[in-house]
Enzyme design. Structure first.
Site, PDB file in Angstrom:
ATOM      1  N   SER A   1       0.821  -1.212   0.000  1.00 34.25           N
ATOM      2  CA  SER A   1       0.000   0.000   0.000  1.00 34.25           C
ATOM      3  C   SER A   1       0.851   1.255   0.000  1.00 34.25           C
ATOM      4  O   SER A   1       1.939   1.307   0.586  1.00 34.25           O
ATOM      5  CB  SER A   1      -0.888   0.002   1.244  1.00 34.25           C
ATOM      6  OG  SER A   1      -1.502   1.258   1.409  1.00 34.25           O
TER       7      SER A   1
ATOM      8  N   TYR B   1      -0.703   0.006  10.073  1.00 32.76           N
ATOM      9  CA  TYR B   1      -1.028  -0.589   8.769  1.00 32.76           C
ATOM     10  C   TYR B   1       0.148  -0.439   7.808  1.00 32.76           C
ATOM     11  O   TYR B   1       0.588  -1.411   7.176  1.00 32.76           O
ATOM     12  CB  TYR B   1      -2.274   0.119   8.221  1.00 32.76           C
ATOM     13  CG  TYR B   1      -2.737  -0.336   6.863  1.00 32.76           C
ATOM     14  CD1 TYR B   1      -3.500  -1.483   6.710  1.00 32.76           C
ATOM     15  CD2 TYR B   1      -2.436   0.409   5.722  1.00 32.76           C
ATOM     16  CE1 TYR B   1      -3.942  -1.885   5.458  1.00 32.76           C
ATOM     17  CE2 TYR B   1      -2.878   0.020   4.474  1.00 32.76           C
ATOM     18  CZ  TYR B   1      -3.632  -1.126   4.344  1.00 32.76           C
ATOM     19  OH  TYR B   1      -4.072  -1.517   3.108  1.00 32.76           O
TER      20      TYR B   1
ATOM     21  N   LYS C   1       2.610  -3.431   6.300  1.00 35.96           N
ATOM     22  CA  LYS C   1       2.747  -3.631   4.852  1.00 35.96           C
ATOM     23  C   LYS C   1       4.229  -3.562   4.470  1.00 35.96           C
ATOM     24  O   LYS C   1       4.712  -4.378   3.672  1.00 35.96           O
ATOM     25  CB  LYS C   1       1.951  -2.561   4.088  1.00 35.96           C
ATOM     26  CG  LYS C   1       0.434  -2.737   4.137  1.00 35.96           C
ATOM     27  CD  LYS C   1      -0.021  -3.955   3.341  1.00 35.96           C
ATOM     28  CE  LYS C   1      -1.533  -4.060   3.228  1.00 35.96           C
ATOM     29  NZ  LYS C   1      -1.968  -5.327   2.618  1.00 35.96           N
TER      30      LYS C   1
END
Lengths: 330, 330
Positions: free
Chosen positions: B121, B149, B153
């Site tokens: 991402s 997050y 990733k």
């Protein structure tokens, strides 16, 4: 204050423990307890200090108990070395990734938000055909680790940054340069020869150099490395600058310059002890690490590299007089 | 060939499955079996295809069995979204880090070295006071993730790179831009409003925009995102270029430009449905993501961004006619 050192029976861990015990304080607070965790028992002279306790065994299994015990500060040095991790993929995952994760989670659940210095490594850096390593590595250079060791160190930097952001620890990652001169026996690190090629001749022994003499490397002495770890601990959050890892100061030298310093200190007889036997695997690993750094953050923290390798050699001779078995010229 | 899609009941996973089934082949090999793994069951029309099998349940618990089952190729899309991970730290660790690690280890032990596309991402990027995010993000820009997050990733990218280097998988990480327009209901991602502010007015509903209109974002349509994932899979290793993650193409637009396109397509009545209610937490997350990219690798792979947001809106209206409840002008 109560401190924890992991990997405390290793060369750097034990030296850090000795340095901290001699200082007696850290960040202005008296050190009342120093817990030394390692697979092996720490050196006896450290155990003789009333402030010292040992926790021997695999750190992965000890992590939960250490987190529950609670610490004001942690130096996390425990690690399997680079060549081991290339040979045994699962060992690397377990020793360098799972163990750090377990320690961080234990400290998070402990709820004390200790200051936490993570010993990362210059081995996070590398390049590939698409993105070659730049000639000069800066604070914002993208690491592209080319070994499992470097990958795991870089991953742990990310974890330290996120656990810090969330307030579970006050973490600082410091990337250690190759440390030379290490005393004792080779330790299985790909960089081990960078100590061996001067240490063995000073002990009157033969040594093998697996890379070409023009190979440039980034080194730091044991004393400079320990000073860097302590500075990373003591720095105010805003002085440390962000949560990304700090490249500790490096002396850039070629293998030839190292051997010139050896000859200057111990004469041509010492130099003649070193023979070149190329090892492509070692040359690939070491040649992929950066040799030249520029760090605005180090300068702001007052951290500077050694002036030359002869000074590093003299530090080794002064620290380990019993390991010097040949006459010195200087 | 037998393929696995994780997160296959999600919007992108299901769209990828539909696209692959319609193509019938991938990298020149016929798709004979497509396994859809997700916490939830995939859409019924996918299950109706004789090539499709579902594996429903937590991926962490299914990983070992999937590795033993064996696949020629894997698209790993399963993920908890950004806002969830900020609210529940352990959920993020488990869903985004431990699960990917378990899947990679299962595939390593399976011994088939499948081709593996990891959906990373744009949220890996961020900046801090010491190292601010550059105005233009390139292939070698250092990610400094500012969310769990993004951290997870970025860590998984490192794992994919190392498992690839060791030959356990043939991995390629592709960083997805914010995908808009997503159909259906908001999904808890911090970026969810970037679909909502146009999707809801097109359905005749009110929408809230939590950031300022001048906020610039990097978007990709669902079709462009799926095309990017498939291109990452089909690229020859040397064309993909290194093992580092690829930033997929992005259309840079401001929220105001998105709303201008909405007004052009559906008139001022639709635009009037959107009201601005600043949410500092969302604005901080989204404002920390980069908006402008330059990717030599994407260009080499023939991947280009959409020309404008009006085209993206038209794609949405054509793909989801039942979700359009207002008259369109164009």
């Amino acid at each position: 204050m109560k401190l924890l050192i992991t990997g405390a029976a290793g060369f750097l861990g034990a030296r850090l423990a000795r340095t901290l015990l001699a200082r007696g304080q850290l960040a202005g607070r008296p050190i009342t307890a120093l817990v030394l965790a390692d697979l092996h028992a720490p050196p006896p002279e450290l155990l003789a200090d009333a402030r010292v306790q040992a926790r021997s065994g695999a750190l992965l299994e000890q992590a939960a108990a250490l987190g529950a015990e609670g610490f004001d500060g942690v130096f996390h040095l425990a690690s399997a070395v680079s060549a081991e991790c290339e040979l045994d993929f699962e060992l690397g995952l377990r020793s360098n990734l799972d163990t750090t994760r377990a320690l961080l989670d234990a400290l998070r659940l402990g709820g004390q938000a200790p200051r936490f210095v993570f010993a990362s490594s210059v081995a996070v850096f590398g390049g590939d055909a698409t993105l070659p390593l730049p000639a000069l590595v800066r604070d914002d250079t993208l690491p592209l680790p080319q070994s499992s060791y470097g990958i795991h160190k870089f991953i742990c930097e990310q974890l330290v940054a996120d656990y810090t952001r969330k307030g579970y620890i006050d973490g600082r990652s410091a990337r250690l340069m190759t440390v030379a001169v290490r005393p004792g026996r080779p330790n299985g690190a790909a960089s081990g020869f960078l100590s061996g090629i001067v240490r063995e001749p000073l002990a009157g022994l033969d040594a093998v150099c697996p890379v070409a003499p023009e190979t440039a490397v980034a080194l730091a002495s044991p004393a400079a490395t320990i000073a860097g770890l302590i500075r990373a601990y003591e720095a105010a959050r805003e002085d440390f600058g962000g949560r990304s890892a700090l490249n500790l100061p490096a002396l850039t030298v070629t293998v030839r310059q190292m051997l010139d310093a050896l000859a200057a200190l111990a004469g041509p007889e010492a130099l003649a002890r070193v023979r070149f036997e190329p090892d492509p695997a070692i040359a690939r690993l070491v040649g992929g690490w950066p040799a030249r750094f520029e760090s605005a953050r180090c300068a702001r923290l007052g951290l500077v590299p050694e002036a030359d390798f002869l000074g590093v050699l003299r530090q080794y001779a002064a620290d380990h007089p019993q390991a010097i078995r040949v006459p010195l010229r200087l």
